[in-house]
Design a protein around this motif. Structure first.
Motif, PDB file in Angstrom:
ATOM      1  N   THR A 223      24.456  34.469  53.196  1.00 35.69           N
ATOM      2  CA  THR A 223      25.005  34.764  51.877  1.00 35.69           C
ATOM      3  C   THR A 223      25.993  33.671  51.481  1.00 35.69           C
ATOM      4  OG1 THR A 223      24.764  37.137  52.210  1.00 35.69           O
ATOM      5  CG2 THR A 223      26.333  36.436  50.524  1.00 35.69           C
ATOM      6  N   ALA A 224      25.971  33.294  50.222  1.00 39.42           N
ATOM      7  CA  ALA A 224      26.894  32.287  49.709  1.00 39.42           C
ATOM      8  C   ALA A 224      27.777  32.908  48.629  1.00 39.42           C
ATOM      9  CB  ALA A 224      26.125  31.100  49.133  1.00 39.42           C
ATOM     10  N   HIS A 225      29.084  32.806  48.820  1.00 46.54           N
ATOM     11  CA  HIS A 225      30.051  33.247  47.817  1.00 46.54           C
ATOM     12  C   HIS A 225      30.620  32.015  47.128  1.00 46.54           C
ATOM     13  CE1 HIS A 225      30.274  37.560  48.826  1.00 46.54           C
ATOM     14  NE2 HIS A 225      29.987  37.158  50.049  1.00 46.54           N
ATOM     15  N   ILE A 226      30.577  32.015  45.803  1.00 49.32           N
ATOM     16  CA  ILE A 226      31.006  30.864  45.005  1.00 49.32           C
ATOM     17  C   ILE A 226      32.096  31.313  44.034  1.00 49.32           C
ATOM     18  CG2 ILE A 226      30.272  28.982  43.505  1.00 49.32           C
ATOM     19  CD1 ILE A 226      28.775  29.103  46.186  1.00 49.32           C
ATOM     20  N   ALA A 227      33.177  30.560  43.956  1.00 49.16           N
ATOM     21  CA  ALA A 227      34.220  30.810  42.960  1.00 49.16           C
ATOM     22  C   ALA A 227      34.061  29.803  41.826  1.00 49.16           C
ATOM     23  CB  ALA A 227      35.605  30.695  43.582  1.00 49.16           C
TER      24      ALA A 227
ATOM     25  N   TRP B 274      31.959  34.572  41.684  1.00 46.37           N
ATOM     26  CA  TRP B 274      33.291  35.095  41.397  1.00 46.37           C
ATOM     27  C   TRP B 274      34.003  34.133  40.455  1.00 46.37           C
ATOM     28  CZ3 TRP B 274      34.597  39.694  43.975  1.00 46.37           C
ATOM     29  CH2 TRP B 274      33.745  40.052  45.028  1.00 46.37           C
ATOM     30  N   TRP B 275      35.187  34.519  39.991  1.00 45.91           N
ATOM     31  CA  TRP B 275      35.986  33.650  39.127  1.00 45.91           C
ATOM     32  C   TRP B 275      37.366  33.434  39.729  1.00 45.91           C
ATOM     33  CZ3 TRP B 275      31.682  35.778  37.425  1.00 45.91           C
ATOM     34  CH2 TRP B 275      30.938  35.085  36.472  1.00 45.91           C
ATOM     35  N   GLY B 276      37.831  32.184  39.640  1.00 46.60           N
ATOM     36  CA  GLY B 276      39.164  31.867  40.150  1.00 46.60           C
ATOM     37  C   GLY B 276      40.268  32.327  39.228  1.00 46.60           C
ATOM     38  N   ASP B 277      39.975  32.395  37.931  1.00 47.51           N
ATOM     39  CA  ASP B 277      40.960  32.894  36.976  1.00 47.51           C
ATOM     40  C   ASP B 277      40.222  33.336  35.724  1.00 47.51           C
ATOM     41  OD1 ASP B 277      40.547  29.986  36.332  1.00 47.51           O
ATOM     42  OD2 ASP B 277      41.902  30.478  34.688  1.00 47.51           O
ATOM     43  N   GLU B 278      40.923  34.073  34.903  1.00 46.65           N
ATOM     44  CA  GLU B 278      40.304  34.608  33.693  1.00 46.65           C
ATOM     45  C   GLU B 278      41.364  34.954  32.668  1.00 46.65           C
ATOM     46  OE1 GLU B 278      38.155  34.617  31.444  1.00 46.65           O
ATOM     47  OE2 GLU B 278      36.508  35.442  32.650  1.00 46.65           O
TER      48      GLU B 278
ATOM     49  N   HIS C 116      30.485  38.931  39.714  1.00 45.57           N
ATOM     50  CA  HIS C 116      31.743  39.678  39.808  1.00 45.57           C
ATOM     51  C   HIS C 116      32.784  39.116  38.830  1.00 45.57           C
ATOM     52  CE1 HIS C 116      30.209  41.364  43.628  1.00 45.57           C
ATOM     53  NE2 HIS C 116      29.743  40.144  43.836  1.00 45.57           N
ATOM     54  N   PRO C 117      32.644  39.417  37.538  1.00 40.84           N
ATOM     55  CA  PRO C 117      33.636  38.944  36.570  1.00 40.84           C
ATOM     56  C   PRO C 117      34.955  39.683  36.732  1.00 40.84           C
ATOM     57  CG  PRO C 117      32.115  40.448  35.510  1.00 40.84           C
ATOM     58  CD  PRO C 117      31.586  40.230  36.907  1.00 40.84           C
ATOM     59  N   MET C 118      36.025  39.014  36.380  1.00 41.89           N
ATOM     60  CA  MET C 118      37.329  39.688  36.361  1.00 41.89           C
ATOM     61  C   MET C 118      37.351  40.684  35.213  1.00 41.89           C
ATOM     62  SD  MET C 118      40.151  36.764  37.328  1.00 41.89           S
ATOM     63  CE  MET C 118      40.344  36.228  39.028  1.00 41.89           C
ATOM     64  N   PRO C 119      38.103  41.778  35.367  1.00 43.32           N
ATOM     65  CA  PRO C 119      38.127  42.806  34.322  1.00 43.32           C
ATOM     66  C   PRO C 119      38.606  42.256  32.978  1.00 43.32           C
ATOM     67  CG  PRO C 119      39.136  43.629  36.333  1.00 43.32           C
ATOM     68  CD  PRO C 119      38.929  42.153  36.529  1.00 43.32           C
TER      69      PRO C 119
ATOM     70  N   GLU D 104      37.746  44.743  44.374  1.00 43.04           N
ATOM     71  CA  GLU D 104      36.365  44.241  44.396  1.00 43.04           C
ATOM     72  C   GLU D 104      36.210  43.134  45.435  1.00 43.04           C
ATOM     73  OE1 GLU D 104      32.298  43.796  43.010  1.00 43.04           O
ATOM     74  OE2 GLU D 104      33.775  45.412  43.129  1.00 43.04           O
ATOM     75  N   LEU D 105      37.158  42.236  45.500  1.00 45.75           N
ATOM     76  CA  LEU D 105      37.137  41.196  46.525  1.00 45.75           C
ATOM     77  C   LEU D 105      37.134  41.801  47.924  1.00 45.75           C
ATOM     78  CD1 LEU D 105      39.785  38.821  44.923  1.00 45.75           C
ATOM     79  CD2 LEU D 105      37.434  38.133  45.405  1.00 45.75           C
ATOM     80  N   ALA D 106      37.942  42.842  48.121  1.00 44.85           N
ATOM     81  CA  ALA D 106      38.083  43.450  49.443  1.00 44.85           C
ATOM     82  C   ALA D 106      36.785  44.076  49.934  1.00 44.85           C
ATOM     83  CB  ALA D 106      39.197  44.491  49.415  1.00 44.85           C
ATOM     84  N   ARG D 107      35.920  44.467  49.019  1.00 41.13           N
ATOM     85  CA  ARG D 107      34.620  45.027  49.403  1.00 41.13           C
ATOM     86  C   ARG D 107      33.799  44.028  50.211  1.00 41.13           C
ATOM     87  NH1 ARG D 107      31.245  45.779  44.969  1.00 41.13           N
ATOM     88  NH2 ARG D 107      29.841  46.831  46.419  1.00 41.13           N
ATOM     89  N   PHE D 108      34.094  42.737  50.026  1.00 43.55           N
ATOM     90  CA  PHE D 108      33.331  41.689  50.695  1.00 43.55           C
ATOM     91  C   PHE D 108      34.193  40.925  51.701  1.00 43.55           C
ATOM     92  CE2 PHE D 108      31.298  42.690  46.745  1.00 43.55           C
ATOM     93  CZ  PHE D 108      29.948  42.666  47.048  1.00 43.55           C
ATOM     94  N   GLY D 109      35.324  41.501  52.055  1.00 41.52           N
ATOM     95  CA  GLY D 109      36.197  40.890  53.031  1.00 41.52           C
ATOM     96  C   GLY D 109      35.777  41.212  54.455  1.00 41.52           C
ATOM     97  N   ASP D 110      36.641  40.870  55.401  1.00 42.55           N
ATOM     98  CA  ASP D 110      36.377  41.161  56.807  1.00 42.55           C
ATOM     99  C   ASP D 110      37.679  41.560  57.479  1.00 42.55           C
ATOM    100  OD1 ASP D 110      37.800  38.750  57.220  1.00 42.55           O
ATOM    101  OD2 ASP D 110      35.952  37.578  57.287  1.00 42.55           O
ATOM    102  N   ASP D 111      37.675  41.573  58.803  1.00 41.23           N
ATOM    103  CA  ASP D 111      38.878  42.001  59.521  1.00 41.23           C
ATOM    104  C   ASP D 111      40.029  41.029  59.339  1.00 41.23           C
ATOM    105  OD1 ASP D 111      37.524  44.203  60.452  1.00 41.23           O
ATOM    106  OD2 ASP D 111      36.933  43.272  62.348  1.00 41.23           O
TER     107      ASP D 111
END
Length: 258
Positions: free
Chosen positions: A40-44, A75-79, A109-112, A130-137
């Motif tokens: 999986t690739a996550h892109i900001a 994802w977005w770095g800012d909005e 995953h747009p910012m609100p 939303e970010l935390a849903r794809f986080g880890d330990d």
């Protein structure tokens, strides 16, 4: 005299058009390898004129059809905190890419917007969740394989502006920005720990009005006053620039081969 950060490398293109094409090609190479390996690739993503042109180039390139977009999360770095259909929003500008690729809606995953959440602090908390849903330990957010960042003439990155409190925040993933020096005044931004946990930070910079900011960023200036100086990927930190922006780049930091 300031010490230069040799771990940051600069790749120079002759002009903005070739810069955009070059970054798009490198994006396909990097993400193609990762998704091709079943990862999986996550892109900001970033906004701004040059950032949007990079997204347009990615969306127009036939190579987009070779990417397994079901393995990519955007994802977005800012909005800008504004209504959903506001032309000011980075998500709106990113339609040049989103409308051109076959990516599942759940992977974007747009910012609100202010239509989604009325209070800006609640909006920041919602995106952090939303970010935390794809986080880890280790982290309450995904590790971005590529984090695109623009750099303003004042050396701001995302919505982290010089000499403001947001650049100091390390205990949250997302913060609200009020009275932004760059209008519109209300914004959301990822914080430094999130940006700097990225495997690769790619700063894309064009124009002679960015030359001073780029020079300061490479000279190891204080990140509080020069936020771009504090942006650093865990594996690579590459500054893709056009020749106009490169006026103050030391020769020893120019990467002729990357």
């Amino acid at each position: 005299m300031a010490e230069f950060w040799t771990e940051k490398r600069v790749v120079i293109s002759p002009d903005a058009a070739e810069l955009v094409t070059s970054v798009a090609a490198r994006f396909f190479d990097r993400i193609g390898k990762r998704t091709g390996a079943g990862k999986t690739a996550h892109i900001a993503l970033t906004g701004g004129v040059i950032g949007t042109e990079v997204l347009r180039a990615i969306g127009a390139d036939p190579a987009r059809h070779d990417i397994d977009w079901s393995s990519v999360h955007l994802w977005w770095g800012d909005e800008v905190f504004a209504p959903w259909d506001s032309a000011e929003r980075n998500h709106h500008a990113a339609r040049v890419l989103l409308d051109a690729i076959d990516i599942p809606t759940a992977n974007v995953h747009p910012m609100p917007s202010s239509d989604d959440v009325a209070d800006i602090d609640d909006a920041a908390s919602a995106y952090a969740a939303e970010l935390a849903r794809f986080g880890d330990d280790e982290r309450a957010w995904p590790t971005f394989d590529v984090c695109f960042l623009g750099v303003g003439p004042d050396a701001h990155i995302a919505a982290l502006f010089p000499d403001r409190a947001e650049i100091q925040v390390v205990d949250r993933a997302v913060v609200a920005v009020r009275d932004s020096p760059k209008p519109p005044s209300l914004r959301l931004t990822l914080t430094r720990p999130v940006l700097n946990s990225s495997r690769r930070v790619w700063m894309v910079i064009a124009g002679d009005d960015k030359a001073a900011a780029l020079g300061l960023a490479l000279a190891g200036a204080s990140y509080e006053s020069v936020p771009a100086a504090g942006a650093k990927g865990r594996k690579r930190t590459i500054l893709f620039v056009d020749r106009a922006a490169a006026a103050q780049v030391p020769a020893e930091l120019i990467d002729q081969e990357y």
